[in-house]
Design a protein around this motif. Structure first.
Motif, PDB file in Angstrom:
ATOM      1  N   GLN A 124      87.954   5.491  19.595  1.00 29.52           N
ATOM      2  CA  GLN A 124      88.479   4.597  20.621  1.00 29.52           C
ATOM      3  C   GLN A 124      88.397   5.277  21.983  1.00 29.52           C
ATOM      4  OE1 GLN A 124      92.564   3.400  20.132  1.00 29.52           O
ATOM      5  NE2 GLN A 124      92.392   1.801  21.671  1.00 29.52           N
ATOM      6  N   MET A 125      87.687   4.657  22.902  1.00 31.52           N
ATOM      7  CA  MET A 125      87.524   5.200  24.250  1.00 31.52           C
ATOM      8  C   MET A 125      88.430   4.454  25.225  1.00 31.52           C
ATOM      9  SD  MET A 125      85.339   7.528  23.558  1.00 31.52           S
ATOM     10  CE  MET A 125      85.129   8.138  25.232  1.00 31.52           C
ATOM     11  N   HIS A 126      88.790   5.136  26.323  1.00 28.11           N
ATOM     12  CA  HIS A 126      89.644   4.540  27.353  1.00 28.11           C
ATOM     13  C   HIS A 126      88.991   4.752  28.709  1.00 28.11           C
ATOM     14  CE1 HIS A 126      93.040   3.958  24.585  1.00 28.11           C
ATOM     15  NE2 HIS A 126      92.597   5.073  24.033  1.00 28.11           N
ATOM     16  N   GLU A 127      89.187   3.794  29.582  1.00 28.17           N
ATOM     17  CA  GLU A 127      88.575   3.905  30.910  1.00 28.17           C
ATOM     18  C   GLU A 127      89.251   5.017  31.708  1.00 28.17           C
ATOM     19  OE1 GLU A 127      87.179   1.150  34.663  1.00 28.17           O
ATOM     20  OE2 GLU A 127      88.175   0.221  32.958  1.00 28.17           O
ATOM     21  N   LEU A 128      88.434   5.857  32.303  1.00 27.36           N
ATOM     22  CA  LEU A 128      88.905   6.962  33.124  1.00 27.36           C
ATOM     23  C   LEU A 128      88.135   6.909  34.437  1.00 27.36           C
ATOM     24  CD1 LEU A 128      90.728   9.551  33.050  1.00 27.36           C
ATOM     25  CD2 LEU A 128      88.705  10.786  32.282  1.00 27.36           C
ATOM     26  N   SER A 164      90.861   8.400  22.277  1.00 23.47           N
ATOM     27  CA  SER A 164      92.008   8.639  21.423  1.00 23.47           C
ATOM     28  C   SER A 164      91.941  10.077  20.914  1.00 23.47           C
ATOM     29  CB  SER A 164      91.981   7.675  20.239  1.00 23.47           C
ATOM     30  OG  SER A 164      92.968   8.058  19.298  1.00 23.47           O
ATOM     31  N   HIS A 165      93.108  10.690  20.721  1.00 23.40           N
ATOM     32  CA  HIS A 165      93.149  12.046  20.139  1.00 23.40           C
ATOM     33  C   HIS A 165      92.970  11.975  18.614  1.00 23.40           C
ATOM     34  CE1 HIS A 165      93.986  16.258  19.945  1.00 23.40           C
ATOM     35  NE2 HIS A 165      95.233  16.166  19.548  1.00 23.40           N
ATOM     36  N   HIS A 166      93.030  10.771  18.049  1.00 19.96           N
ATOM     37  CA  HIS A 166      92.943  10.574  16.602  1.00 19.96           C
ATOM     38  C   HIS A 166      91.479  10.454  16.173  1.00 19.96           C
ATOM     39  CE1 HIS A 166      97.287   9.288  16.115  1.00 19.96           C
ATOM     40  NE2 HIS A 166      97.121   9.296  17.421  1.00 19.96           N
ATOM     41  N   CYS A 167      91.062  11.281  15.236  1.00 20.06           N
ATOM     42  CA  CYS A 167      89.723  11.114  14.666  1.00 20.06           C
ATOM     43  C   CYS A 167      89.687   9.776  13.922  1.00 20.06           C
ATOM     44  CB  CYS A 167      89.410  12.249  13.698  1.00 20.06           C
ATOM     45  SG  CYS A 167      87.830  11.998  12.856  1.00 20.06           S
ATOM     46  N   PRO A 168      88.691   8.948  14.204  1.00 19.68           N
ATOM     47  CA  PRO A 168      88.646   7.639  13.543  1.00 19.68           C
ATOM     48  C   PRO A 168      88.355   7.727  12.045  1.00 19.68           C
ATOM     49  CG  PRO A 168      86.781   7.897  15.027  1.00 19.68           C
ATOM     50  CD  PRO A 168      87.641   9.105  15.195  1.00 19.68           C
ATOM     51  N   THR A 169      87.847   8.837  11.582  1.00 21.69           N
ATOM     52  CA  THR A 169      87.513   8.984  10.162  1.00 21.69           C
ATOM     53  C   THR A 169      88.750   9.219   9.317  1.00 21.69           C
ATOM     54  OG1 THR A 169      85.389   9.906  10.794  1.00 21.69           O
ATOM     55  CG2 THR A 169      86.078  10.247   8.523  1.00 21.69           C
TER      56      THR A 169
END
Ligand code: FES
Length: 125
Positions: free
Chosen positions: A108-112, A54-59
């Motif tokens: 959040q990670m995504h399969e690449l 995700s481009h969004h920082c989880p913090t």
């Protein structure tokens, strides 16, 4: 599985989309990507491993992760690729997304998947 079979399978897949050629990503750097309305970050490490998050920082939710600082560390005797958020420097594992230096939620990670130089990203919707 042959490369051609893998490519044909991915082309027919509704859950993966071709995003770019692997050589289009600079080693040791990230790029932002908009896919189906989701802001994502693609990373190529100095050792030519590819990750999507995700481009969004989880913090904080800030849309900054594609400008994160790539690095690595040892965890339980294993070398792990990492990205540090460019704002407050929370460090996330690129294999799992877990935060290594704070009690923060995971990135959040995504399969690449890379097939014959083409990167395919798992769709978020
Ligand atoms: S905005 Fe990412 S760690 Fe603070």
């Amino acid at each position: 599985m042959s490369t051609q079979f893998a490519e044909e399978t991915l082309e027919k897949s509704v859950s993966f989309a071709p995003v770019c050629r692997s050589e289009e990503l600079e080693a040791g750097w990230g790029e932002a990507l908009l896919l189906d309305g989701a802001q994502l970050a693609l990373f190529r490490t100095e050792s030519n491993s590819f990750y999507a998050a995700s481009h969004h920082c989880p913090t904080t939710g800030a849309k900054v992760m594609a400008r994160g600082i790539l690095g690595g560390t040892m965890v339980d005797g294993q070398s792990v690729a990492t990205v540090a958020c460019p704002l407050h420097k929370e460090v996330y594992r690129l294999d799992t997304g877990s935060c290594l230096n704070a009690d923060s939620p995971a990135l959040q990670m995504h399969e690449l998947v890379e097939v014959a130089g083409q990167l395919w990203l798992e769709k978020t919707k």
